[in-house]
Write a protein that holds these residues in place. Sequence first.
Motif, PDB file in Angstrom:
ATOM      1  N   ILE A  15       0.838  -1.190   0.000  1.00 51.18           N
ATOM      2  CA  ILE A  15       0.000   0.000   0.000  1.00 51.18           C
ATOM      3  C   ILE A  15       0.875   1.242   0.000  1.00 51.18           C
ATOM      4  O   ILE A  15       1.669   1.455   0.921  1.00 51.18           O
ATOM      5  N   MET A  16       0.725   2.060  -1.035  1.00 48.85           N
ATOM      6  CA  MET A  16       1.418   3.337  -1.138  1.00 48.85           C
ATOM      7  C   MET A  16       0.419   4.413  -0.744  1.00 48.85           C
ATOM      8  O   MET A  16      -0.449   4.782  -1.535  1.00 48.85           O
ATOM      9  N   PHE A  17       0.512   4.882   0.476  1.00 47.78           N
ATOM     10  CA  PHE A  17      -0.480   5.810   1.010  1.00 47.78           C
ATOM     11  C   PHE A  17       0.125   7.194   1.183  1.00 47.78           C
ATOM     12  O   PHE A  17       1.229   7.340   1.701  1.00 47.78           O
ATOM     13  N   GLY A  18      -0.628   8.210   0.758  1.00 45.98           N
ATOM     14  CA  GLY A  18      -0.228   9.577   1.051  1.00 45.98           C
ATOM     15  C   GLY A  18      -0.242  10.489  -0.154  1.00 45.98           C
ATOM     16  O   GLY A  18      -0.399  10.069  -1.304  1.00 45.98           O
ATOM     17  N   ARG A  19      -0.067  11.755   0.127  1.00 46.33           N
ATOM     18  CA  ARG A  19      -0.120  12.777  -0.914  1.00 46.33           C
ATOM     19  C   ARG A  19       1.033  12.598  -1.913  1.00 46.33           C
ATOM     20  O   ARG A  19       2.189  12.453  -1.521  1.00 46.33           O
ATOM     21  N   ILE A 231     -13.127   8.028   9.993  1.00 47.79           N
ATOM     22  CA  ILE A 231     -14.181   8.469   9.077  1.00 47.79           C
ATOM     23  C   ILE A 231     -15.205   9.320   9.809  1.00 47.79           C
ATOM     24  O   ILE A 231     -15.593  10.401   9.343  1.00 47.79           O
ATOM     25  N   GLY A 232     -15.655   8.844  10.955  1.00 47.26           N
ATOM     26  CA  GLY A 232     -16.710   9.532  11.681  1.00 47.26           C
ATOM     27  C   GLY A 232     -16.354  10.948  12.094  1.00 47.26           C
ATOM     28  O   GLY A 232     -17.219  11.822  12.151  1.00 47.26           O
ATOM     29  N   ARG A 250      -7.473  11.498   6.226  1.00 43.79           N
ATOM     30  CA  ARG A 250      -7.966  10.646   7.315  1.00 43.79           C
ATOM     31  C   ARG A 250      -9.137   9.767   6.872  1.00 43.79           C
ATOM     32  O   ARG A 250      -9.229   8.603   7.266  1.00 43.79           O
ATOM     33  N   VAL A 251     -10.018  10.325   6.055  1.00 39.23           N
ATOM     34  CA  VAL A 251     -11.116   9.509   5.539  1.00 39.23           C
ATOM     35  C   VAL A 251     -10.567   8.421   4.609  1.00 39.23           C
ATOM     36  O   VAL A 251     -11.024   7.277   4.640  1.00 39.23           O
ATOM     37  N   ALA A 252      -9.571   8.774   3.806  1.00 35.93           N
ATOM     38  CA  ALA A 252      -8.961   7.788   2.905  1.00 35.93           C
ATOM     39  C   ALA A 252      -8.314   6.655   3.692  1.00 35.93           C
ATOM     40  O   ALA A 252      -8.444   5.482   3.324  1.00 35.93           O
ATOM     41  N   LEU A 253      -7.622   6.995   4.772  1.00 30.84           N
ATOM     42  CA  LEU A 253      -7.016   5.949   5.587  1.00 30.84           C
ATOM     43  C   LEU A 253      -8.090   5.093   6.238  1.00 30.84           C
ATOM     44  O   LEU A 253      -7.977   3.857   6.291  1.00 30.84           O
TER      45      LEU A 253
END
Length: 393
Positions: A15-19, A231-232, A250-253
């Motif tokens: 998983i490549m996560f981030g901007r 998400i919440g 944060r929603v994406a994570l």
Amino acid sequence: MEAGAVFDFLVPTKIMFGRGQVKKLHNCRLPGRKALIVITSGKSARENGYLDIVKQELKRSDVAYVVYDKVASNPVVENIVEGADKAREHKCDFIIGLGGGSAIDAGKAIAMMAVNDGELWDYMGTGTGKGLPVKEKPLPVIAITTTAGTGSEADSAFVISNEETNEKIGLYLPELFPAIAVVDPEMMTTVPPKYTAFQGFDALFHSTEGYISNKAHLMSDMVAATAIELIGRNLTAAVKNGSDLEARERVALGSTLSGMQLAIGSLTSAHSLEHAMSAYHQNLPHGAGLVLISAAYYKHFVNVPELRERYIKMAKALGAEEAAEPMDFIKALEHLIEECGLSDLKMSEYGILKEEFEKFAKNAKFSMGSKFLNDYTMLSEEDCVEIFMESYR
């Protein structure tokens, strides 16, 4: 409910996560030399420049590609047949699903059918599917998500609709975990507010369902609880300001973690009920359908003694810090729906009629009956109809 300490954990995806991560794809060892890039029939992948970015990354890696751009918003069997034919015709050796869950799910199904004979539906294990074994290993998949919703980038399943039989069901296969997943919040800033909300609630419910499932365990609890909180507490900000990268992140994570929850935990009958609705009404976004039935669905289980503390913990995760009763989760959920601008959603706007509820209930039990086994108390067809009735406007 006592969470068990015995579980399987398999999420082999890089998983490549981030901007900005999508522009680092060329640094990866890609799983083939010619890609079929799968996108939906909509305009967003092209108009927002995401397809061009991916093409450029492939060129920098000296990898060839062709594009299949016919996928429906709720992928159907015909899409998979066409995509698999194109992959074989052009001798593609891996698949890139670029977009939301529709493109990624279709990409996984195409990866499977590009190398396996016969009809896709014969491999489906529920409903009218025959449950045939998948003999050949699917082509490798890269999932590049432009939405925060399904979490399909982190699980081994796809969901497809059969228009002939009005079934919308999923297939789980360990070999369908993406080899690489790119989750870049900068690619999500163009999603309109309404669809940001629909997708966010889809992700949220993946984890709330897992958290109240009788299959929950220590690991799925950890992932689901974190996803619910991410998400919440951030979805409203992402909906109200699509350029808020911190909220998007944060929603994406949370969405990706919810995908992991699907891989190591379970869903409940809420998804069965929604799939029955959108199987007959293809214009109904999956997240919208889940929102429509959510309050009535979760109220049905609110008095289950073993779920009392779980409901309270979910309420607190959504931001209701003073929660002390299970109904506080329902209140917090309804507040979140209102804050995200979805409290006026109506089934009738999507052409749904009360007369269809019995049909939906039977379809849910037939097509996705296994999810009902994950409920802490078994829903009857009459219970399903009651939930639909209570949700109707």
